[in-house]
Scaffold this active site. Structure first.
Site, mmCIF file in Angstrom:
data_model
loop_
_atom_site.group_PDB
_atom_site.id
_atom_site.type_symbol
_atom_site.label_atom_id
_atom_site.label_comp_id
_atom_site.label_asym_id
_atom_site.label_seq_id
_atom_site.Cartn_x
_atom_site.Cartn_y
_atom_site.Cartn_z
ATOM 1 N N HIS A 39 -85.649 26.031 -78.313
ATOM 2 C CA HIS A 39 -86.492 24.705 -79.079
ATOM 3 C C HIS A 39 -87.222 24.200 -78.524
ATOM 4 O O HIS A 39 -87.736 22.507 -78.505
ATOM 5 C CB HIS A 39 -84.885 22.961 -78.932
ATOM 6 C CG HIS A 39 -83.405 24.467 -79.002
ATOM 7 N ND1 HIS A 39 -83.550 24.786 -80.522
ATOM 8 C CD2 HIS A 39 -82.409 24.846 -78.798
ATOM 9 C CE1 HIS A 39 -82.297 25.168 -80.609
ATOM 10 N NE2 HIS A 39 -81.997 25.209 -79.566
ATOM 11 N N SER A 52 -116.136 30.291 -78.803
ATOM 12 C CA SER A 52 -116.497 29.006 -79.446
ATOM 13 C C SER A 52 -117.653 28.804 -80.419
ATOM 14 O O SER A 52 -119.021 28.495 -78.509
ATOM 15 C CB SER A 52 -115.312 27.940 -79.420
ATOM 16 O OG SER A 52 -115.882 26.524 -79.571
#
Length: 561
Positions: free
Chosen positions: A271, A395
């Site tokens: 979780h 990038s």
């Protein structure tokens, strides 16, 4: 003439940039270049066009990177006509999008044939229009040879070695040029299988022996007798020669990671929260084992075929030769091609096995998506670094970045593959009455899902090859998570009858900062625990509380085989 925002004047012959449609790689590049002067320079020069810039460009030239200098270099022998800024008012000539362009990496609509064309090239021989025609020719040729082997079909006597050699050459060496003859005839017939029959008849007519049996070409066949066997052979070749070997490489690399990182402790997360530790190797083993199971199910799918005529009852066969056991003949023929015979069919082979095959591939792909996302997360946490490749850009604006593009590319292609295959899974088993045509156009896309799957497998492998584990980062994460030892402590407390063990650990750890010192102090203060149990608990650390994770990782090869 293109006038950019930086008052940069560039002379471009836009006729050279024509695109066949709005979605080709060339059109995409042109659109980007229209908003980016640097890219426009690159496009112009790499396209072999001449260029002359204004004063602004000349001032910028001294600041170019080595890469930009290469891109800006004029092609050998080119001239650069002078253009004045005053000419910037000239209206640009529009790209003619109606011109037909030759298919290439730049003009293909599908990225499988364009940008990724080199990667998908092995599938062209199988799933292209030529590939389908090639397999149709094979089936037609083998069926004629089968008829010659049936003694009751006296009109087609056994062929001589010379006649069989002619048929064999067509069956195994059918060329792209010969396939083009089929396409030329199809323009008249508007029926692709009939066009194959006509081309074969023309080829057979050149042999005096075969010329006597021309009308037994495609004898008693419906088009789907030829098509279903062709599709089965296409899929069989693709799965055995491309898909399974690629899957095996992925599983092999994950097995290597499982072994290499078998004893590297790692903080688990359930979780998204810290949980009982494991090892990186064991987590890799989980994926390898899951993928191996699905790989075996892909390999176990049979490739089915039929040769039963227009509605599956051998009506035409029996009208001509009622004394022949045509179902037995069909079974012998289908199995002689290396396929499994389906005795219950309509006009079509029902395609259930194709749905089974693609369902198994989708399950394999879904597990690989799970892997891609987990590794992406581990890279984000710093558990893995990526090897840098000289010249690669992470990038367009942030120079420091080394993005996990291979795992992202894999995930994207797996999604495309699954979407295509899922439609085939849901559509192909459904056909109105004895047959409708909705399967025909869909079956022409058999290679799409497989193509995107293979691209994804290659991307995952490339991503794995760049991984470098950061054991220091893993260790630091573990050392900051002493709360995960609440599980073993409360479990041992249960063993010795200490009341409310879970509740005590919950109060001590939940929402609290837990350290090695505070945890060991808590253990020491527990009443009802034997001294040896306390000592054993104090020896636990997040790094050694890993159960049998190491053993699981190291014994993975045994379970895979």
């Amino acid at each position: 003439l293109v006038h950019c925002n930086l008052k940069l004047c560039v002379l471009v012959d836009l006729d050279c940039l024509r695109a066949s449609c709005c979605f080709s790689e060339l059109t995409r590049t042109s659109c980007i270049a229209a908003h980016n002067p640097e890219t426009m320079f690159s496009l112009v020069h790499t396209s072999g066009l001449s260029l002359e810039s204004g004063a602004v460009s000349r001032r910028r030239r001294s600041h170019r990177s080595p890469i930009m200098n290469v891109l800006h270099a004029a092609p050998s022998g080119s001239s650069r006509p002078s253009v004045s800024p005053q000419q910037s008012s000239v209206t640009p000539k529009a790209i003619n999008t109606t011109d037909k362009l030759e298919l290439s990496e730049l003009t293909a609509v599908s990225p499988l044939d364009g940008r990724y064309g080199r990667s998908s090239a092995p599938l062209r021989h199988i799933f292209s229009e030529y590939g389908l025609i090639r397999f149709r020719v094979l089936v037609e040729c083998r069926w004629l040879q089968k008829l010659a082997a049936i003694k009751e079909v006296v009109e087609v006597p056994p062929f001589s070695a010379e006649a069989n050699a002619v048929i064999d050459k067509l069956a195994t060496d059918f060329t792209v040029e010969q396939a083009q003859l089929v396409k030329n005839i199809e323009k008249t017939t508007n029926h692709d299988v009939k066009a194959v029959e006509y081309v074969l008849k023309e080829q057979f007519a050149r042999s005096p022996e075969l010329a006597h049996v021309l009308e037994f070409t495609h004898f008693a066949c419906t088009s789907e007798d030829i098509n279903n066997l062709s599709h089965a052979l296409m899929l069989q070749e693709a799965v055995h020669k491309q898909v399974l070997p690629a899957m095996d490489k992925v599983i092999s690399e994950m097995t290597r990671l499982a072994t290499e990182f078998a004893d590297v402790p790692m903080l688990s997360r359930t979780h998204g929260q810290t949980a009982s530790p494991t090892t990186m190797g064991k987590e890799m083993a989980v994926f390898a084992y899951r993928l191996q199971r699905q790989r075996q199910q892909v390999a176990a799918v049979p490739f089915l075929g039929k040769m039963a005529g227009a509605v599956g009852n051998y009506n035409a066969h029996m009208s001509a030769y009622p004394n022949v056991d045509w179902q037995k003949v069909a079974q012998e023929f289908v199995t002689s091609l290396g396929l499994e015979f389906n005795p219950y069919v309509t006009q079509i082979e029902p395609h259930d096995y194709i749905a089974e095959l693609f369902s198994a591939m989708i399950r394999f792909n879904n597990i690989l998506i799970d892997f891609d996302r987990d590794v992406w997360g581990y890279i984000s946490l710093g558990y893995f670094r990526q090897k840098t490749i000289a010249g690669e850009v992470g990038s367009s604006t942030m120079p420091h970045k080394v993005n996990p593009i291979d795992f992202e590319n894999s995930e994207g292609n797996l999604g495309m593959a699954n979407a295509s295959m899922e439609h085939l899974v849901n559509k192909l088993p459904i056909s109105r009455w004895q047959r409708d045509l909705t399967d025909s156009t869909v079956l022409r896309n058999l290679g799409v899902g497989i193509g995107h799957s293979l691209l994804a497998y290659s991307s995952t492998l490339r991503g794995i090859s760049k991984l470098q584990i950061d054991t220091a980062r893993l260790a630091a994460d573990l050392d900051n998570s002493w709360e995960v030892l609440a599980e073993p402590i409360q479990t041992v407390m249960r063993r010795y009858g200490v009341p409310e063990p879970y509740e005590k650990l919950k109060a001590f750890t939940r929402g609290q900062r837990v350290t090695q010192h505070s945890m060991q102090t808590f253990v020491e203060g527990l009443e009802g625990l034997p001294a040896e149990a306390k000592e054993a608990l104090k020896q636990l650390t997040p790094a050694n509380y890993i159960g049998n994770a190491v053993q699981q990782a190291k014994t993975l090869p045994h379970h895979l085989h």
